[in-house]
Design a protein around this motif. Structure first.
Motif, mmCIF file in Angstrom:
data_model
loop_
_atom_site.group_PDB
_atom_site.id
_atom_site.type_symbol
_atom_site.label_atom_id
_atom_site.label_comp_id
_atom_site.label_asym_id
_atom_site.label_seq_id
_atom_site.Cartn_x
_atom_site.Cartn_y
_atom_site.Cartn_z
ATOM 1 N N CYS A 20 -11.678 -12.855 -1.061
ATOM 2 C CA CYS A 20 -12.578 -11.767 -1.458
ATOM 3 C C CYS A 20 -11.853 -10.465 -1.747
ATOM 4 C CB CYS A 20 -13.614 -11.509 -0.367
ATOM 5 S SG CYS A 20 -14.877 -12.762 -0.280
ATOM 6 N N GLY A 21 -10.748 -10.229 -1.087
ATOM 7 C CA GLY A 21 -10.053 -8.974 -1.294
ATOM 8 C C GLY A 21 -10.226 -7.997 -0.152
ATOM 9 N N ILE A 22 -10.171 -8.479 1.096
ATOM 10 C CA ILE A 22 -10.104 -7.565 2.239
ATOM 11 C C ILE A 22 -8.994 -8.000 3.202
ATOM 12 C CG2 ILE A 22 -12.485 -6.732 2.166
ATOM 13 C CD1 ILE A 22 -13.194 -8.741 4.322
ATOM 14 N N ASN A 23 -8.192 -8.951 2.758
ATOM 15 C CA ASN A 23 -7.153 -9.484 3.623
ATOM 16 C C ASN A 23 -6.099 -8.436 3.981
ATOM 17 O OD1 ASN A 23 -6.500 -11.942 4.983
ATOM 18 N ND2 ASN A 23 -4.659 -12.079 3.736
ATOM 19 N N LYS A 24 -5.780 -7.551 3.028
ATOM 20 C CA LYS A 24 -4.781 -6.516 3.294
ATOM 21 C C LYS A 24 -5.255 -5.585 4.402
ATOM 22 C CE LYS A 24 -2.641 -6.367 -1.330
ATOM 23 N NZ LYS A 24 -3.536 -7.296 -2.048
ATOM 24 N N ILE A 25 -6.561 -5.399 4.503
ATOM 25 C CA ILE A 25 -7.098 -4.549 5.572
ATOM 26 C C ILE A 25 -6.843 -5.204 6.924
ATOM 27 C CG2 ILE A 25 -9.158 -3.406 6.479
ATOM 28 C CD1 ILE A 25 -10.321 -3.546 3.618
ATOM 29 N N SER A 26 -7.055 -6.511 7.001
ATOM 30 C CA SER A 26 -6.837 -7.214 8.266
ATOM 31 C C SER A 26 -5.371 -7.195 8.662
ATOM 32 C CB SER A 26 -7.333 -8.662 8.163
ATOM 33 O OG SER A 26 -6.487 -9.443 7.337
ATOM 34 N N GLN A 27 -4.494 -7.245 7.671
ATOM 35 C CA GLN A 27 -3.059 -7.248 7.957
ATOM 36 C C GLN A 27 -2.566 -5.873 8.388
ATOM 37 O OE1 GLN A 27 -1.565 -8.687 4.232
ATOM 38 N NE2 GLN A 27 -1.999 -10.839 4.678
ATOM 39 N N ALA A 28 -3.070 -4.825 7.736
ATOM 40 C CA ALA A 28 -2.599 -3.473 8.030
ATOM 41 C C ALA A 28 -3.213 -2.904 9.304
ATOM 42 C CB ALA A 28 -2.895 -2.548 6.849
ATOM 43 N N TYR A 29 -4.505 -3.194 9.507
ATOM 44 C CA TYR A 29 -5.213 -2.588 10.636
ATOM 45 C C TYR A 29 -6.076 -3.631 11.348
ATOM 46 C CZ TYR A 29 -3.691 1.532 8.104
ATOM 47 O OH TYR A 29 -2.913 2.460 7.455
ATOM 48 N N PRO A 30 -5.442 -4.586 12.010
ATOM 49 C CA PRO A 30 -6.209 -5.657 12.665
ATOM 50 C C PRO A 30 -7.152 -5.151 13.745
ATOM 51 C CG PRO A 30 -3.900 -5.672 13.379
ATOM 52 C CD PRO A 30 -3.992 -4.729 12.230
ATOM 53 N N GLU A 31 -6.896 -3.962 14.283
ATOM 54 C CA GLU A 31 -7.730 -3.457 15.363
ATOM 55 C C GLU A 31 -9.137 -3.078 14.891
ATOM 56 O OE1 GLU A 31 -5.517 0.088 13.623
ATOM 57 O OE2 GLU A 31 -5.079 -2.015 14.100
ATOM 58 N N ILE A 32 -9.324 -2.882 13.582
ATOM 59 C CA ILE A 32 -10.669 -2.559 13.088
ATOM 60 C C ILE A 32 -11.278 -3.729 12.304
ATOM 61 C CG2 ILE A 32 -10.113 -0.099 12.955
ATOM 62 C CD1 ILE A 32 -10.086 -0.479 9.841
ATOM 63 N N PHE A 33 -10.567 -4.864 12.278
ATOM 64 C CA PHE A 33 -10.994 -6.001 11.459
ATOM 65 C C PHE A 33 -11.593 -7.096 12.330
ATOM 66 C CE2 PHE A 33 -10.522 -9.837 8.913
ATOM 67 C CZ PHE A 33 -10.869 -9.393 7.647
ATOM 68 N N TYR A 34 -12.744 -7.605 11.901
ATOM 69 C CA TYR A 34 -13.453 -8.653 12.635
ATOM 70 C C TYR A 34 -13.591 -9.878 11.745
ATOM 71 C CZ TYR A 34 -14.681 -5.094 16.043
ATOM 72 O OH TYR A 34 -14.612 -4.111 16.995
ATOM 73 N N ARG A 35 -13.116 -10.995 12.229
ATOM 74 C CA ARG A 35 -13.287 -12.265 11.501
ATOM 75 C C ARG A 35 -14.624 -12.837 11.928
ATOM 76 N NH1 ARG A 35 -7.858 -15.487 12.589
ATOM 77 N NH2 ARG A 35 -8.668 -16.850 10.948
ATOM 78 N N GLY A 36 -15.597 -12.699 11.074
ATOM 79 C CA GLY A 36 -16.972 -12.980 11.460
ATOM 80 C C GLY A 36 -17.436 -14.402 11.261
ATOM 81 N N GLY A 37 -16.625 -15.265 10.684
ATOM 82 C CA GLY A 37 -17.089 -16.623 10.467
ATOM 83 C C GLY A 37 -18.067 -16.708 9.305
ATOM 84 N N ILE A 38 -18.639 -17.884 9.128
ATOM 85 C CA ILE A 38 -19.496 -18.148 7.971
ATOM 86 C C ILE A 38 -20.920 -17.739 8.324
ATOM 87 C CG2 ILE A 38 -20.142 -19.887 6.247
ATOM 88 C CD1 ILE A 38 -17.699 -21.521 7.286
ATOM 89 N N MET A 39 -21.120 -16.418 8.397
ATOM 90 C CA MET A 39 -22.391 -15.878 8.878
ATOM 91 C C MET A 39 -22.695 -14.591 8.113
ATOM 92 S SD MET A 39 -21.842 -16.561 12.971
ATOM 93 C CE MET A 39 -20.491 -15.391 13.091
ATOM 94 N N GLU A 40 -22.951 -14.718 6.803
ATOM 95 C CA GLU A 40 -23.053 -13.552 5.935
ATOM 96 C C GLU A 40 -24.140 -12.567 6.371
ATOM 97 O OE1 GLU A 40 -21.319 -16.974 3.687
ATOM 98 O OE2 GLU A 40 -23.125 -16.700 4.916
ATOM 99 N N ARG A 41 -25.299 -13.063 6.741
ATOM 100 C CA ARG A 41 -26.410 -12.168 7.078
ATOM 101 C C ARG A 41 -26.064 -11.340 8.314
ATOM 102 N NH1 ARG A 41 -27.528 -17.250 6.185
ATOM 103 N NH2 ARG A 41 -29.031 -17.952 4.639
#
Length: 634
Positions: free
Chosen positions: A352-373
């Motif tokens: 999707c294009g948010i992977n760089k955010i997870s790499q640079a600042y993992p402390e604010i990144f949440y891997r939410g799983g397949i749960m879009e709503r």
């Protein structure tokens, strides 16, 4: 059984139809050996023809279909052994396992084996997700991940005296609508049997890591289903549990633990099997099975090439999005970032294009799983306070799943920056169910509602400028990007239209080319195709202009007055013709007393599979746009 042709290099005639009665839960030695042989030839075949698609550049999704072959073989034997007891359809809530459907259609005589060699090719009818009535032998449309169980509940209600199966996965079971399906199935004691491939592997990695506490078996048991867990690769145990499920009245979940792609060197136990095996990995696997002809066939595959190309530099704007966000976040202190920003993905961060955010600042990144709503709502809840914002991203096709949550976010005056990638249809190999068509649904508030803005930048330069402008703004901001790369847009002087000196202004349209004969209005990945048309028309002496409309739901009064006084206006987009920009733009013209000839083009029919072929199929490529302009000029 169909007679396989010599052009298909794996001998499917070795598949031996088997009849099994689930009231007898013990396999004979002969039955067991037949099942093992059938499993092997089917797994080899799936590896082969999905790898063909990968070698052609079409993707293919090997792992899910490969994994579930043992249970599918047993189901097929049940359907043959006691046909009156079952609805004989291999319902599957994971559309990427479509290779299963095509293989079974072949084994059942509905599809010639040679068709498998053209899996996922344009117009081959072997689409990337199962679509009912589009492929011989395919009896249902799988749609999007985790959407089918609730539907199959209705099939069970319609067939009260027969057993209905639904194949699932630990990934599909993360979707929230399955909880609703479970409650209905239990409450009405529906005779539905779920068969779950619990391989602890999704696109983002391992659910046991990013969704700690989640258990497929415990979740389903908590809803009241009978749950039968076991090892998916233990054939006798699997068969015994499937027999128990069939002979138990009511909803039952057979949960099969296994590593992804068992037995495939270099892939087993990893999430690499989600897409198709690479040519080298597939060849290595097939060589161990002695499939020399299949190996030679794979070695001879030539990648397909697009007939439509562009010159100059290009970029995938979805990846410009996260790079720009990372740059903006770098200006905040660590405590400011943690206090003011959170980012959540839905198992598709890299794509999707948010992977760089997870790499640079993992402390604010949440891997939410397949749960879009739920993930969108979490981002909105974080952004409820002034000065805070949630960042959310997934595919544009899944925006439709979040409409109610978007309304709730608006009512709560939340601040959310949403990046919906894979908008439109360009290079959407997964076909119709993954088209990002109804993006305008996000603008579903009232006139006095909390601000909602829809943005679709034209190229990398405009994406960067757009994000820089709107990042700290309040409200709901939806940024759309295509799956495909787009070239940089240049002005008439040959300079970047959205270069370093450019500043993005929300609601402001861009004049890409002036024109006196009329104007094309476009955006996103269709804009550069429209620009090609305008250039060619000017060479023919036809002075047509082009407008880029990066803000989809705001009227630029100056521009609309300017173009509305010319002979025609043509809106060209890859969004849904029924719900896209074109369906609004004509009304905007009339409301202002402007009456040029007006037409609008967009996606209007089911997809054709393939990659770049989707836009020509809809008539919104350069040739189609050219023809429409000349029609308006007559």
């Amino acid at each position: 059984m169909p007679v396989t042709t010599l052009r298909f290099p794996i001998n499917l005639d070795t598949y031996k139809p088997l009849k099994l009665d689930p009231t007898n839960s013990t396999l004979t030695n002969e039955q067991r050996e037949t099942l093992k042989a059938n499993i092997q030839v089917c797994r080899d075949t799936i590896v082969f023809f999905t790898a063909i698609a990968a070698a052609k550049g079409l993707g293919g999704h090997t792992g899910g279909a490969y994994d579930t072959v043992p249970e599918v073989m047993i189901l097929d034997a049940f359907f043959r052994g006691v046909p009156d007891k079952f609805v004989p359809i291999f319902f599957d809530e994971a559309g990427h396992r479509v290779a299963t459907q095509y293989l079974m259609a072949t084994l059942l005589g509905d599809l010639d084996a040679e068709n498998l060699l053209h899996y996922r090719e344009p117009y081959s009818k072997l689409l990337a997700h199962p679509e009912r009535d589009r492929t011989p032998g395919v009896k249902f449309s799988g749609g999007r991940l985790g959407h089918l169980w609730a539907y199959v509940n209705g099939v069970a209600i319609a067939n009260p005296n027969r057993v209905v199966f639904c194949l699932g996965s630990d990934g599909s079971q993360q979707e929230g609508n399955n909880a609703e399906a479970a409650r209905l199935a239990v409450a009405k004691n529906l005779n539905i049997k779920l068969i779950i491939d619990d391989n602890n592997s999704t696109c983002s990695g391992y659910p046991s890591d990013y969704l700690t506490g989640f258990s497929v078996g415990k979740t389903l048991s908590g809803h009241g289903l009978t749950v039968l867990p076991g090892e998916g690769e233990d054939l006798d145990d699997l068969y015994c549990r499937l027999c128990e499920a069939v002979t138990t009245v009511g909803p039952v979940a057979v949960v099969n633990k296994r590593k992804m792609c068992p037995g495939i060197a270099g892939v087993e136990g990893t999430h690499l099997g989600h897409d198709a095996l690479s040519r080298d990995l597939a060849i290595a696997y097939l060589e161990t099975g002695g499939h020399t002809q299949a190996v030679n066939y794979l070695k001879g595959i030539v990648p397909l090439k697009a007939s439509y190309t562009f010159a100059g530099s290009s970029s995938k704007t979805r990846h410009i999005f996260d790079a720009t966000v990372v740059s903006l976040l770098s200006h905040l202190t660590p405590s400011e970032r943690q206090e003011k920003v959170m980012c959540i993905d839905s198992d598709l961060g890299e794509s999707c294009g948010i992977n760089k955010i997870s790499q640079a600042y993992p402390e604010i990144f949440y891997r939410g799983g397949i749960m879009e709503r739920g993930n969108f709502s979490a981002a909105a809840g974080f952004g409820m306070e002034k000065g805070k914002q949630g960042i959310f991203s997934t595919y544009s096709a899944f925006l439709e799943m979040c409409i109610s949550e978007i309304t709730m976010a608006r009512l709560n005056k939340s601040n959310v920056l949403c990046q919906f990638s894979h908008s439109g249809i360009d290079e959407i190999a997964d076909n119709s169910c993954h088209f990002g068509l109804n993006n305008m649904f996000a603008d579903n508030g009232l006139e006095d509602g909390y601000e909602t803005r829809l943005y679709y930048p034209a190229d990398g330069g405009q994406m960067k400028a757009c994000v820089e402008t709107i990042f700290h703004q309040p409200g709901l901001r939806f940024i759309f990007s295509s799956r495909s790369p787009v070239p940089d847009i240049f002005n008439a002087d040959g300079k970047p239209l959205f270069g370093e000196s450019y500043t993005f202004i929300p609601g402001k349209d861009d004049i890409v080319r002036e024109g006196t004969s009329g104007y094309i209005v476009s955006f996103g990945e269709v804009l550069y195709r429209a620009l090609d048309v305008v250039k060619k028309l000017k060479q023919e002496g036809i002075d047509v202009g082009l407008i880029n409309k990066p803000t989809l739901n705001m009227v630029d009064e100056e521009i609309i007055t300017h173009i509305g006084s010319t002979p025609f206006v043509l809106v060209v987009e890859s969004l849904n013709r029924r719900t896209g920009l074109g369906s609004r733009f004509g009304s905007w013209l009339l409301e202002r007393g402007l009456s040029p000839k007006y037409a609008y083009m967009g996606t209007h029919q089911e997809g054709c599979s393939g990659i770049w072929e989707q836009l020509p199929h809809q008539g919104i490529d350069a040739i189609g746009i050219m023809n429409k302009v000349k029609e308006l000029l007559t």
